[in-house]
Design a protein around this motif. Structure first.
Motif, mmCIF file in Angstrom:
data_model
loop_
_atom_site.group_PDB
_atom_site.id
_atom_site.type_symbol
_atom_site.label_atom_id
_atom_site.label_comp_id
_atom_site.label_asym_id
_atom_site.label_seq_id
_atom_site.Cartn_x
_atom_site.Cartn_y
_atom_site.Cartn_z
ATOM 1 N N PRO A 99 0.840 -1.212 0.000
ATOM 2 C CA PRO A 99 0.000 0.000 0.000
ATOM 3 C C PRO A 99 0.868 1.252 0.000
ATOM 4 C CG PRO A 99 -0.745 -1.574 1.657
ATOM 5 C CD PRO A 99 0.569 -2.079 1.160
ATOM 6 N N GLN A 100 0.532 2.202 -0.887
ATOM 7 C CA GLN A 100 1.341 3.405 -1.050
ATOM 8 C C GLN A 100 0.671 4.633 -0.449
ATOM 9 O OE1 GLN A 100 4.634 3.682 -2.674
ATOM 10 N NE2 GLN A 100 4.252 1.638 -1.857
ATOM 11 N N PRO A 101 1.447 5.475 0.215
ATOM 12 C CA PRO A 101 0.885 6.738 0.697
ATOM 13 C C PRO A 101 0.568 7.655 -0.475
ATOM 14 C CG PRO A 101 3.265 6.731 0.964
ATOM 15 C CD PRO A 101 2.883 5.343 0.523
ATOM 16 N N GLU A 102 -0.332 8.577 -0.255
ATOM 17 C CA GLU A 102 -0.693 9.519 -1.306
ATOM 18 C C GLU A 102 0.472 10.457 -1.614
ATOM 19 O OE1 GLU A 102 -5.092 10.894 -1.329
ATOM 20 O OE2 GLU A 102 -4.516 10.691 0.775
ATOM 21 N N THR A 103 0.621 10.786 -2.888
ATOM 22 C CA THR A 103 1.638 11.758 -3.291
ATOM 23 C C THR A 103 1.014 13.097 -3.644
ATOM 24 O OG1 THR A 103 1.532 10.988 -5.591
ATOM 25 C CG2 THR A 103 3.181 9.971 -4.152
ATOM 26 N N GLU A 104 -0.295 13.113 -3.908
ATOM 27 C CA GLU A 104 -1.025 14.347 -4.188
ATOM 28 C C GLU A 104 -2.431 14.232 -3.597
ATOM 29 O OE1 GLU A 104 -1.088 15.097 -8.348
ATOM 30 O OE2 GLU A 104 1.075 15.374 -8.521
ATOM 31 N N PHE A 105 -3.002 15.356 -3.230
ATOM 32 C CA PHE A 105 -4.381 15.358 -2.764
ATOM 33 C C PHE A 105 -4.952 16.769 -2.897
ATOM 34 C CE2 PHE A 105 -1.878 16.152 1.104
ATOM 35 C CZ PHE A 105 -2.503 17.276 1.623
ATOM 36 N N THR A 106 -6.262 16.881 -2.753
ATOM 37 C CA THR A 106 -6.955 18.160 -2.844
ATOM 38 C C THR A 106 -7.766 18.396 -1.580
ATOM 39 O OG1 THR A 106 -7.130 18.011 -5.257
ATOM 40 C CG2 THR A 106 -8.615 19.540 -4.148
ATOM 41 N N GLU A 107 -7.617 19.567 -0.990
ATOM 42 C CA GLU A 107 -8.401 19.981 0.166
ATOM 43 C C GLU A 107 -8.795 21.442 -0.019
ATOM 44 O OE1 GLU A 107 -9.672 18.621 2.790
ATOM 45 O OE2 GLU A 107 -8.794 16.600 2.752
ATOM 46 N N ASN A 108 -10.051 21.755 0.207
ATOM 47 C CA ASN A 108 -10.540 23.131 0.130
ATOM 48 C C ASN A 108 -10.188 23.790 -1.208
ATOM 49 O OD1 ASN A 108 -11.573 22.997 2.794
ATOM 50 N ND2 ASN A 108 -9.538 23.475 3.606
ATOM 51 N N ASN A 109 -10.350 23.014 -2.282
ATOM 52 C CA ASN A 109 -10.105 23.500 -3.646
ATOM 53 C C ASN A 109 -8.636 23.821 -3.932
ATOM 54 O OD1 ASN A 109 -12.763 23.355 -4.661
ATOM 55 N ND2 ASN A 109 -13.292 25.279 -3.640
ATOM 56 N N ILE A 110 -7.736 23.313 -3.108
ATOM 57 C CA ILE A 110 -6.299 23.510 -3.336
ATOM 58 C C ILE A 110 -5.660 22.156 -3.607
ATOM 59 C CG2 ILE A 110 -4.134 24.403 -2.402
ATOM 60 C CD1 ILE A 110 -5.743 26.146 -0.517
ATOM 61 N N ASN A 111 -4.912 22.064 -4.713
ATOM 62 C CA ASN A 111 -4.168 20.849 -5.028
ATOM 63 C C ASN A 111 -2.799 20.904 -4.350
ATOM 64 O OD1 ASN A 111 -6.320 20.259 -6.650
ATOM 65 N ND2 ASN A 111 -5.248 20.642 -8.586
ATOM 66 N N TYR A 112 -2.471 19.844 -3.614
ATOM 67 C CA TYR A 112 -1.196 19.772 -2.904
ATOM 68 C C TYR A 112 -0.357 18.607 -3.422
ATOM 69 C CZ TYR A 112 -3.328 22.820 0.643
ATOM 70 O OH TYR A 112 -3.932 23.855 1.305
ATOM 71 N N LYS A 113 0.975 18.785 -3.370
ATOM 72 C CA LYS A 113 1.903 17.697 -3.658
ATOM 73 C C LYS A 113 2.671 17.383 -2.385
ATOM 74 C CE LYS A 113 5.454 16.088 -6.869
ATOM 75 N NZ LYS A 113 6.207 16.394 -8.113
ATOM 76 N N VAL A 114 2.730 16.098 -2.023
ATOM 77 C CA VAL A 114 3.331 15.680 -0.768
ATOM 78 C C VAL A 114 4.844 15.566 -0.915
ATOM 79 C CG1 VAL A 114 3.379 13.883 1.002
ATOM 80 C CG2 VAL A 114 1.232 14.430 -0.165
ATOM 81 N N GLY A 115 5.565 16.139 0.048
ATOM 82 C CA GLY A 115 7.015 16.020 0.111
ATOM 83 C C GLY A 115 7.413 15.091 1.246
ATOM 84 N N SER A 116 8.610 15.270 1.758
ATOM 85 C CA SER A 116 9.090 14.431 2.857
ATOM 86 C C SER A 116 8.651 15.003 4.192
ATOM 87 C CB SER A 116 10.617 14.331 2.809
ATOM 88 O OG SER A 116 11.207 15.617 2.898
ATOM 89 N N ASP A 117 8.651 14.148 5.208
ATOM 90 C CA ASP A 117 8.368 14.560 6.594
ATOM 91 C C ASP A 117 7.054 15.321 6.725
ATOM 92 O OD1 ASP A 117 10.824 13.471 7.439
ATOM 93 O OD2 ASP A 117 11.865 15.299 6.850
#
Length: 510
Positions: free
Chosen positions: A326-344
């Motif tokens: 199972p892989q953690p998410e690398t991108e997601f959207t919250e409150n109409n903002i697209n985020y890219k996941v980094g380290s820590d």
């Protein structure tokens, strides 16, 4: 106080070249008598004790004859810059001399007739940087209390791609390619053909994935280097002055020191539950549990190398392209903002969907699926050509704003920057923004930092504010209370454009 000289001498260990004033840059330091080079093996100030009489133990700074231990060890590279006159500061192995002495000392350098340098610091007495006076030893360490004056002059040799190169010594060969790891305190570029750099963006189950990193490799980034040869002279890297930020997640880990003696220890013990070392499995690049031969003294992580950091549930061997589980998410959207996941648990803002006209506040944190992420970056073009954006607030957590993030935001009139240290900027971040008219509001006491920071210094209207973020106040029904961002209460609703506080909330007057 007894630590100051030891650290001062730690700095002294970076003597210098045949110039009256040494140019800012990266150097190796070589003794003119013994021909040995300095290597910073310990960056812990507590491991350089000094007596009241001025006797200091400098065994944490070793010296080596020319060879692989010089050409492949990042610990032999120091960054030198002039502060004023004959005083210099130096950085090496994650330590700054002026910083670790509590801002109390710099180094004094004296040029000699042959262009070499003597270096000293003062605590109880003047103590000069000296190598062991025996020139036949392959390895030694600094002896500033020695009565001999034979080994107290030093050359500073700039790092290059000829004689004073820094090369990668590969750890493993896989499919005709060679791979090594490095963890360096300085940013660098690949300097030989056939080389590539990678971080590990995911690691779980029995597999891991790689992401190539091009251009400048940021400082303090543990990284895998693909080489075309097992000869370090053909796998050269070159330290550079300009640092950058790594926007990819990275599951690699490194340490600067692995010193273990009966008296001093500056090393991290290897935990097989969490670390894997680079190797191969069935003809593929892999990370596996370490053997005693992979470790310093059979138990500690080696200095300036990269290790894979894993969850305890990971396999003993993780193979490139293997089953990651199972892989953690690398991108997601919250409150109409697209985020890219980094380290820590950090993220960057990549895009704002359906941006409403007026003011926008970039959040400092965002919660998603039970995890709270810290917002540290804004991605390339995230707000590009958003002409309806008139004001924006940037959180104190912001570290990097990428290329063209706000390019074309022609109506942007106010930037509220809460970062006490200006965020690093990519290229053309504010292209199309009128920096003569746009107001840049920064924390109290930080105006000079922004005026001297690349990209930020284009703004002609920089002012400071208090740390007001949210205000709670008691108001009667239908009462409106207005404040400026510096905390001054206003008599009525303002008519000029800008950001204000109304009944405890930030509002924008357009």
């Amino acid at each position: 106080m007894k630590k100051i000289l030891s650290l001062l001498l730690l700095s002294v260990c970076y003597a210098f070249n045949a110039q009256a004033q040494l140019a800012r840059g990266y150097y190796r330091v070589q003794n003119t008598y013994t021909n040995r080079y300095i290597s910073i093996e310990d960056n812990n100030p507590n491991n350089y004790p000094i007596s009241n009489s001025g006797t200091v133990n400098m065994s944490g700074i070793k010296t080596y004859k020319p060879g692989l231990k010089v050409t492949t060890k990042p610990s032999t590279v120091v960054y030198v810059y002039n502060v004023k006159g004959k005083q210099y500061d130096m950085e090496g192995q994650g330590a700054s001399i002026h910083y670790i002495t509590g801002g109390k000392t710099y180094l004094n350098l004296q040029v000699q007739s042959d262009g070499s340098y003597q270096a000293w610091g003062h605590y109880v007495v003047d103590l000069y940087l000296k190598d062991d006076s025996d020139p036949d030893k392959e390895e030694a360490y600094l002896k500033p209390n020695s009565k001999s004056e034979k080994a107290m002059n030093w050359w500073a040799k700039p790092i290059d791609t000829a004689n004073e190169y820094l090369g990668i010594l590969p750890d493993v060969e896989v499919g005709g390619k060679y791979y090594g790891t490095i963890y360096a305190a300085f940013p660098f570029k690949l300097a030989s053909s056939g080389m590539k750099a990678y971080v590990v963006t995911s690691a779980s189950g029995s597999g891991f994935t790689l992401q190539e990193v091009t251009g400048v490799i940021p400082s303090a980034t543990p990284i895998i280097i693909e080489c075309s040869s097992n000869d370090p002279a053909k796998n050269m890297i070159m330290p550079v002055d300009t640092d950058t930020e790594l926007l990819y997640s990275n599951h690699l880990y490194g340490v600067y020191c692995d010193r273990v003696t009966s008296r001093f220890v500056n090393a991290q013990i290897y935990d097989p539950n969490y670390f894997r070392t680079i190797g191969s499995s069935n003809g593929k690049l892999a990370f596996r549990k370490a053997t005693a031969a992979d470790l310093t003294e059979g138990a500690y992580l080696k200095a300036n190398k990269a290790y894979l950091y894993v969850d305890p549930s990971a396999s003993d061997v993780l193979v490139l392209g293997g089953d990651p589980g199972p892989q953690p998410e690398t991108e997601f959207t919250e409150n109409n903002i697209n985020y890219k996941v980094g380290s820590d648990n950090t993220v960057g803002v990549m895009k704002v969907n359906s941006l409403e006209p007026g003011y926008f506040e970039v959040p400092a944190t965002v919660a998603h699926n039970g995890i709270v992420y810290t917002v540290v970056g804004i991605g390339s073009g995230a707000f590009e050509n958003q002409t309806n954006l008139t004001a924006v607030s940037l959180p104190a957590t912001m570290l990097l704003i990428s290329d063209r993030a706000f390019a074309g935001c022609s109506n942007l009139g106010t930037i509220f920057a809460f970062m006490e240290e200006p965020a690093a900027l990519g290229t053309s971040v504010f292209e199309g923004v009128d920096t003569n008219l746009c107001s840049l509001v920064v924390p109290a006491g930080c105006i000079d930092k922004y005026k001297s920071a690349a990209g930020w210094n284009a703004f002609q209207n920089i002012s400071e504010t208090t740390a007001i973020r949210d205000i709670k106040m008691e108001t009667t029904a239908n009462e409106e209370r207005w404040y400026s961002l510096d905390g001054r209460e206003l008599k009525a609703q303002p008519t000029r454009k800008g950001i204000y506080i109304k009944n405890g909330k930030k509002v924008v007057i357009n």
